[in-house]
Design an enzyme around this catalytic site. Structure first.
Site, short mmCIF file in Angstrom:
data_model
loop_
_atom_site.label_atom_id
_atom_site.label_comp_id
_atom_site.label_asym_id
_atom_site.label_seq_id
_atom_site.Cartn_x
_atom_site.Cartn_y
_atom_site.Cartn_z
N ASP A 171 -1.92 27.59 11.36
CA ASP A 171 -3.07 26.86 10.82
C ASP A 171 -4.00 26.42 11.95
O ASP A 171 -3.65 26.52 13.13
CB ASP A 171 -2.54 25.64 10.02
N GLU A 204 -5.60 31.45 10.31
CA GLU A 204 -6.68 30.81 9.54
C GLU A 204 -7.91 30.65 10.44
O GLU A 204 -8.80 29.85 10.15
CB GLU A 204 -6.23 29.46 8.99
N TRP A 205 -7.94 31.40 11.50
CA TRP A 205 -8.97 31.33 12.52
C TRP A 205 -10.40 31.39 11.94
O TRP A 205 -11.19 30.47 12.17
CB TRP A 205 -8.65 32.44 13.52
N PRO A 206 -10.75 32.44 11.15
CA PRO A 206 -12.14 32.46 10.65
C PRO A 206 -12.50 31.28 9.74
O PRO A 206 -13.63 30.79 9.80
CB PRO A 206 -12.23 33.78 9.89
N LEU A 207 -11.53 30.80 8.96
CA LEU A 207 -11.82 29.66 8.07
C LEU A 207 -12.34 28.46 8.87
O LEU A 207 -13.28 27.79 8.47
CB LEU A 207 -10.54 29.30 7.29
N TYR A 208 -11.72 28.23 10.03
CA TYR A 208 -12.12 27.08 10.84
C TYR A 208 -13.35 27.37 11.71
O TYR A 208 -13.93 26.46 12.29
CB TYR A 208 -10.94 26.61 11.71
N ASP A 232 -8.75 26.20 0.74
CA ASP A 232 -7.45 26.33 0.06
C ASP A 232 -7.61 26.59 -1.44
O ASP A 232 -8.44 25.97 -2.10
CB ASP A 232 -6.65 25.04 0.22
C1 GLA Z 1 -4.33 23.79 5.35
C2 GLA Z 1 -4.08 25.22 4.94
C3 GLA Z 1 -3.20 25.25 3.71
C4 GLA Z 1 -1.88 24.54 3.99
C5 GLA Z 1 -2.16 23.12 4.46
C6 GLA Z 1 -0.90 22.44 4.96
O1 GLA Z 1 -5.10 23.10 4.42
O2 GLA Z 1 -5.29 25.90 4.70
O3 GLA Z 1 -2.95 26.59 3.30
O4 GLA Z 1 -1.17 25.26 4.95
O5 GLA Z 1 -3.09 23.10 5.55
O6 GLA Z 1 -1.12 21.17 5.45
#
Ligand code: GLA
Length: 425
Positions: A171, A204-208, A232
């Site tokens: 994450d 989750e690199w691109p999301l951030y 999410d």
């Molecule tokens: C982020 C991620 C979720 C989950 C939560 C856990 O929001 O995007 O998929 O892993 O953290 O805290």
């Protein structure tokens, strides 16, 4: 119009064009993380959406994040047909850790909730013929506030490898700068590689990155096996719709990044929970197949309806998701609240999903010109069409100049498979 026995005379130029387009499609995408993993989208189960950060094993022993929960899910993945259809990775999300590292600086599982430790759990999961996934964070803390991996990438990768972990969801919470985020994701990729263990790397690199800068997907693909782009998922139609909207609005950027070894991850399947109607569950399953999405269910396998189980275990739809050509599908057109998505498949086949986004009224009819699909080549010179969802039905043999009629429930999807036929008669 169905074929009625008339001899086909496909124009040569169309055939030549079909071949050219298909040859171009066969050229592999950008270089992917070279760990030999995720050659098709990863399939499994991930605890987050359904069980979140429930750490209260006194009040809620059956749904708290504990080794019991994962052992029960492992038993069911093995016994109830999940493993057989491809769901292989049983994955732990946030909130498994103890609040502190151990005296040697290693992450440790919460001793009350995981009294036997992760090594024991991974042995158990492996004994069922499954693989184990775990969660950590590139920054100072995980999103739920547990110890982050910043400054500990090597030791954390080694710990996971020692435990026999097979997948890491990494994450991106609690990073100070974009450089820290990028360096951290790259560093962990190399650290995992150095362990010599095969560990799928889920980022989750691109999301951030998106809120600050357009991600460089060529680079991300070199380090990650899949990557989240968007927020999410929740157990609601609104959430599923927002993911589809984001994906179609950004398809010029993201679709070409996907291919064997690296995939866009639109987040978990919430089928079998509370928020989606039956038609909406069909839409999620069909569109996750079109998007070549990793299929991580987040549901309670101990309490799931036969209907949801049958949908999640639908072998024809899974085969589209897992198609070895590894091309992600895309939105072809949207008109009058109907979306038509298509995905090229191996052996010149195509998948087509027709989604009815109108949330008023009953089922709507929609007629598709076959010549408009797959840049003119999807059904050329003719094809067999099968409706896979909602109900498997052989629609028959069609020539490329003809039309196929669909009828779609509100918020539902009709998923079609087109297989080229050279047969003429
Ligand atoms: C982020 C991620 C979720 C989950 C939560 C856990 O929001 O995007 O998929 O892993 O953290 O805290």
């Amino acid at each position: 119009m169905r074929l009625t026995g008339r001899r086909l005379q496909p124009p040569d130029c169309v055939l030549a064009l079909s071949l050219m387009v298909l040859i171009l499609w066969e050229i592999p995408g950008a270089w992917a993380l070279d760990n030999g993993l995720a050659m098709t989208p990863t399939m499994g189960w991930l605890h987050w959406e359904r069980f979140m950060c429930n750490t209260d094993c006194t009040e809620e022993p059956d749904s708290c994040i504990s080794e019991n929960l994962f052992m029960q899910m492992a038993d069911l993945m093995d016994s109830d047909g999940w493993k057989e259809v491809g769901y292989e990775y049983l994955c732990i999300d946030d909130c498994w850790m103890a609040p502190q590292r151990d005296s040697k600086g290693r992450l440790q599982a919460d001793p009350k909730r995981f009294p036997s430790g992760i090594r024991h759990l991974s042995n158990y999961v492996h004994s069922k013929g499954l693989k184990l996934g775990i969660y950590a964070d590139v920054g100072k803390k995980t999103c739920a506030g547990y110890p982050g991996s910043l400054g500990h990438y090597d030791i954390d990768a080694e710990t996971f490898a020692d435990w026999g972990v097979d997948l890491l969801k990494f994450d991106g919470c609690h990073c100070d700068t974009l450089e820290q985020l990028a360096d951290g994701y790259k560093h962990m990729s190399l650290s995992l590689n150095k362990t010599g263990r095969s560990i799928v790397y889920s980022c989750e690199w691109p999301l951030y990155m998106w809120p600050f800068k357009k991600p460089n997907y060529t680079e991300i693909r070199q380090y990650c096996n899949h990557w989240r782009n968007f927020g999410d998922i929740y157990d609601s139609w609104q959430s599923v719709k927002s993911i589809l909207d984001w994906t179609s609005s950004n398809q010029r950027t993201v679709v070409s990044a996907a291919g064997p070894g690296g995939w866009n991850d639109p987040d978990m399947l919430v089928i079998g929970n509370f928020g989606l109607s039956w038609d909406q569950q069909i839409t999620q399953m069909a569109l996750w197949a079109i998007m070549a999405a990793p299929l991580f269910m987040s549901n309670d396998l101990r309490h799931i309806s036969l209907q949801a189980k049958t949908l999640l275990q639908n072998k024809d739809v899974i085969a589209i998701n897992q198609d070895p050509l590894g091309k992600q599908g895309y939105l072809l057109r949207k008109e009058d609240n109907i979306e038509v998505w298509e995905r090229p498949l191996s052996e010149l086949a195509w998948a087509v999903a027709v989604v009815n986004l109108q949330e008023i009224g009953g089922p709507r009819s929609y007629t598709i010109s076959l010549a408009s699909l797959g840049q003119g080549v999807a059904c050329n010179p003719a094809c067999h069409i099968t409706e896979l969802l909602p109900v498997k039905t052989k629609l028959g043999f069609y020539e490329w100049t003809s039309f196929v009629k669909t009828r779609i429930n509100p918020t539902g999807t009709v998923l079609l498979q087109l297989k080229i036929s050279q047969t003429t008669f």
